[in-house]
Design an enzyme around this catalytic site. Structure first.
Site, short mmCIF file in Angstrom:
data_model
loop_
_atom_site.label_atom_id
_atom_site.label_comp_id
_atom_site.label_asym_id
_atom_site.label_seq_id
_atom_site.Cartn_x
_atom_site.Cartn_y
_atom_site.Cartn_z
N LYS A 1 54.39 61.30 60.22
CA LYS A 1 53.34 61.76 59.31
C LYS A 1 52.17 62.35 60.09
O LYS A 1 51.70 63.44 59.81
CB LYS A 1 52.89 60.57 58.45
CG LYS A 1 51.80 60.90 57.48
CD LYS A 1 51.49 59.71 56.58
CE LYS A 1 50.20 59.98 55.81
NZ LYS A 1 49.82 58.89 54.92
N GLU B 1 55.12 56.40 70.30
CA GLU B 1 56.57 56.16 70.46
C GLU B 1 57.35 57.42 70.09
O GLU B 1 58.25 57.85 70.81
CB GLU B 1 57.02 55.02 69.54
CG GLU B 1 56.49 53.64 69.90
CD GLU B 1 55.21 53.29 69.16
OE1 GLU B 1 54.45 54.22 68.79
OE2 GLU B 1 54.96 52.09 68.97
N GLY C 1 53.16 56.21 54.80
CA GLY C 1 54.35 56.20 55.66
C GLY C 1 55.46 55.34 55.11
O GLY C 1 56.63 55.74 55.06
N ARG C 2 55.13 54.12 54.66
CA ARG C 2 56.18 53.19 54.21
C ARG C 2 56.67 53.51 52.81
O ARG C 2 57.52 52.80 52.27
CB ARG C 2 55.69 51.75 54.32
CG ARG C 2 54.34 51.48 53.69
CD ARG C 2 53.75 50.15 54.14
NE ARG C 2 52.40 49.93 53.61
CZ ARG C 2 51.29 50.37 54.19
NH1 ARG C 2 51.36 51.07 55.31
NH2 ARG C 2 50.11 50.11 53.67
N GLU D 1 53.14 45.21 55.77
CA GLU D 1 52.11 46.18 56.14
C GLU D 1 51.22 46.46 54.92
O GLU D 1 50.03 46.73 55.06
CB GLU D 1 52.75 47.47 56.67
CG GLU D 1 51.78 48.35 57.44
CD GLU D 1 52.44 49.43 58.28
OE1 GLU D 1 52.66 49.22 59.48
OE2 GLU D 1 52.75 50.50 57.73
N HIS E 1 75.88 31.59 58.03
CA HIS E 1 76.37 30.96 59.27
C HIS E 1 75.30 31.00 60.36
O HIS E 1 75.62 30.85 61.53
CB HIS E 1 77.66 31.66 59.71
CG HIS E 1 78.72 31.54 58.67
ND1 HIS E 1 79.60 30.47 58.63
CD2 HIS E 1 79.01 32.31 57.60
CE1 HIS E 1 80.40 30.61 57.57
NE2 HIS E 1 80.06 31.72 56.93
N LYS F 1 47.41 49.28 69.18
CA LYS F 1 47.67 50.65 69.65
C LYS F 1 46.61 51.05 70.67
O LYS F 1 46.90 51.62 71.72
CB LYS F 1 47.58 51.64 68.48
CG LYS F 1 48.80 51.71 67.59
CD LYS F 1 48.63 52.90 66.65
CE LYS F 1 49.56 52.81 65.46
NZ LYS F 1 49.28 53.79 64.41
O1 F6P Z 1 52.70 51.14 62.13
C1 F6P Z 1 51.68 51.97 61.70
C2 F6P Z 1 52.18 53.24 61.14
O2 F6P Z 1 51.07 54.05 60.89
C3 F6P Z 1 53.03 53.07 59.88
O3 F6P Z 1 52.27 52.87 58.75
C4 F6P Z 1 53.79 54.33 59.88
O4 F6P Z 1 54.88 54.27 59.01
C5 F6P Z 1 54.19 54.41 61.33
O5 F6P Z 1 53.04 53.94 62.03
C6 F6P Z 1 54.57 55.77 61.84
O6 F6P Z 1 53.53 56.69 61.68
P1 F6P Z 1 53.81 58.23 61.77
O7 F6P Z 1 54.73 58.61 60.69
O8 F6P Z 1 52.46 58.87 61.64
O9 F6P Z 1 54.43 58.53 63.12
#
Ligand code: F6P
Length: 530
Positions: free
Chosen positions: A191, A197, A249-250, A335, A366, A495
């Site tokens: 987003k 990452e 995002g979620r 979240e 199990h 972060k």
């Molecule tokens: O973990 C924090 C967060 O902002 C989530 O809410 C989101 O889904 C994820 O990081 C990834 O963010 P982005 O889509 O901006 O890479």
């Protein structure tokens, strides 16, 4: 509102010792404490909620003005107050609904345009020589499409889809190994297009593609709200699918972030997935609170967490292809509702979101069910199961699966008394002290609550409904708790610190000034890595 909470607390105390099983003395208990839509059955009869408790819980819906707040969300009001944004993931599945205005402009035309572009891109990829798609994203930009793609395995008729999320190089290395760079499409899903990452993995994937004869200029696509940043990264704008910041995002699997799923199952099946969610939206908007599945699911959650004090809830899909649902719901619920401050800035007077965890049945049986049945903590369980599997030749497997699912909720409720355990031991030939010693270990306290959601089969339409059901449940719980379910400030501190620690790990900056524990961990790592 305070009085209702107190009232509920008193009701809970007054009925805490009651056996759930005795509630079935009322012949219509199962019918009264379950909900059916045209497509699914939600049974909450195996909880200690009775008519009085339910009536009090429904007063929470009234007091918190859930219907008004729901309507505000669907209408595009800026209900995400800490970020000053609307919350409109529902617009992404508003396939044949009317206009939705945000700041005076109808958001539906661009939503429809993007969906049409996604469809034609997905078709183009499905008809091309591309054999593999690698979605690079994390959190909501990974869990939604990864969970849904896994859930809809029987509908895959497109390229294979892979999901890379962790910054651990192991994840991307293991994924790319064995793929052909010339026939792989990389989708960078972010987003913000700043997530460390995702950007680290995206750069590694681009270098891999360049080194192995692929063409990043044509074999990279991006899904983001930050189109300037996707351009900076060098992604061809024809392969960039944008969305607005009113999609959290979620909650984003319904739009561009769902592109990998659309490529896997095809635009038609993806439409059906959206239609399922839209069906649940309609139900959520139209049904009376007492007949409203997301509201009831939320109220059962509140009863168990805030009123009974059970800190965790287990999500137990008896559906192997929903094996990632617990991970998905961890982000969605934790979240969203893992907050300590209410909308008005005051501390929450009660616990907020529960710890959500679980695994697919029967595997979990199990592994951790021992604790669920005989441990000292009560863990409300949420079972999910399909009436019908996708393997008609393996119907006996499915029958066994259902039998196991229903056996668990029955066992949790009924338990096994000491006398019953003794009788079993006696039948096994034991007597005297040895019988007494053994029997106690075979007692199940029982009276442990669970709910069960049954659906016909796990097809795209049904999956859409299930996800939307949980989304709305989180919304209702958040409103009743008075918190903002749509921000996630709690992820920021870690972060920031990671960013500041990186030069220390790389050895460029000394660890002086860090706490002793962190400094000594860094020193140990430095001594042991080169
Ligand atoms: O973990 C924090 C967060 O902002 C989530 O809410 C989101 O889904 C994820 O990081 C990834 O963010 P982005 O889509 O901006 O890479």
């Amino acid at each position: 509102m305070m009085n209702i909470w107190q009232d509920l607390q008193e009701k809970q105390r007054g009925t805490a010792d009651r056996k759930i099983a005795t509630l079935f003395d009322a012949p219509d208990r199962a019918e009264d404490f379950s909900l059916r839509t045209q497509f699914m059955l939600f049974d909450y009869a195996k909880t200690n909620i009775d008519a009085e408790a339910r009536a009090a819980l429904l007063r929470l819906v009234d007091e918190a003005e859930v219907p008004r707040r729901r309507d505000a969300m669907f209408a595009g009001a800026p209900i995400n107050e800490t970020e000053g944004r609307a919350v409109l993931h529902t617009a992404l599945r508003n396939l044949d609904g009317g206009p939705i205005e945000v700041e005076g402009a109808d958001v539906m035309p661009p939503v429809r345009d993007t969906l049409a572009r996604m469809r034609s891109f997905a078709d183009q990829i499905r008809d091309s020589a591309i054999t593999d798609v690698v979605n690079i994203g994390i959190g909501g930009s990974d869990l939604g499409p990864a969970m849904a793609t896994r859930a809809l395995t029987p509908y895959h008729d497109g390229p294979r889809c892979h999901f890379v999320s962790n910054v651990d190089g192991a994840h991307i290395a293991d994924t790319l190994r064995g793929l052909d760079a010339k026939t792989t499409l990389v989708i960078v899903a972010s987003k913000t297009f700043t997530t460390i990452e995702t950007m680290t993995n995206a750069r590694t994937a681009r270098a891999w593609m360049q080194d192995h004869g692929g063409d990043p200029a044509t074999q990279f696509a991006a899904l983001s709200t930050a189109e300037d940043k996707t351009a900076e990264f060098g992604i061809n704008s024809a392969q960039v699918f944008g969305f607005e910041d009113w999609v959290g995002g979620r909650y984003s699997v319904w739009g561009p972030i769902g592109l990998s799923l659309m490529i896997a199952i095809g635009p038609k099946a993806f439409d059906s997935f959206l239609r399922g969610a839209q069906e649940m939206d309609r139900h959520f908007c139209a049904a009376d609170p007492a007949e409203n599945m997301p509201m009831l699911l939320a109220l059962v959650g509140i009863w168990h967490n805030q009123i009974c004090g059970h800190a965790t809830r287990a999500v137990l899909p008896y559906d192997q292809r929903l094996e990632m649902l617990p991970d998905y719901l961890q982000q969605l619920e934790m979240e969203s509702n893992g907050k300590g401050v209410q909308m008005d800035g005051s501390d929450s007077p009660r616990h907020t979101g529960p710890v959500v965890w679980g695994a697919a049945g029967t595997n979990g049986q199990h592994a951790f069910y021992q604790l669920i049945h005989q441990g000292t903590r009560v863990i409300p369980c949420e079972f999910l199961v399909a009436a019908k599997g996708h393997e008609p030749d393996l119907r006996h497997h499915h029958d066994l699966l259902i039998a196991n699912c229903l056996a668990q909720s029955e066992a949790l409720m009924r338990g096994r008394s000491l006398d019953e355990a003794r009788a079993i031991m006696r039948d096994a030939g034991l007597s005297g002290d040895e019988l007494e010693r053994q029997a106690r270990h075979r007692v199940f306290p029982g009276n442990r609550p669970s709910t069960t959601l049954v659906y016909e089969t796990l097809d795209p339409f049904t999956l859409g409904q299930i996800i939307a059901l949980y989304e709305h449940r989180v919304f209702v719980e958040g409103i009743i708790l008075g918190i903002n379910s749509f921000d996630q400030w709690g992820v920021e501190l870690g972060k920031e610190l990671a960013k500041s620690l990186q030069p220390l790990i790389e050895g460029e900056v000394s660890a002086e000034g860090k706490d002793g524990s962190t400094a000594s961990l860094i020193s140990y790592i430095h001594q042991h890595r080169d």
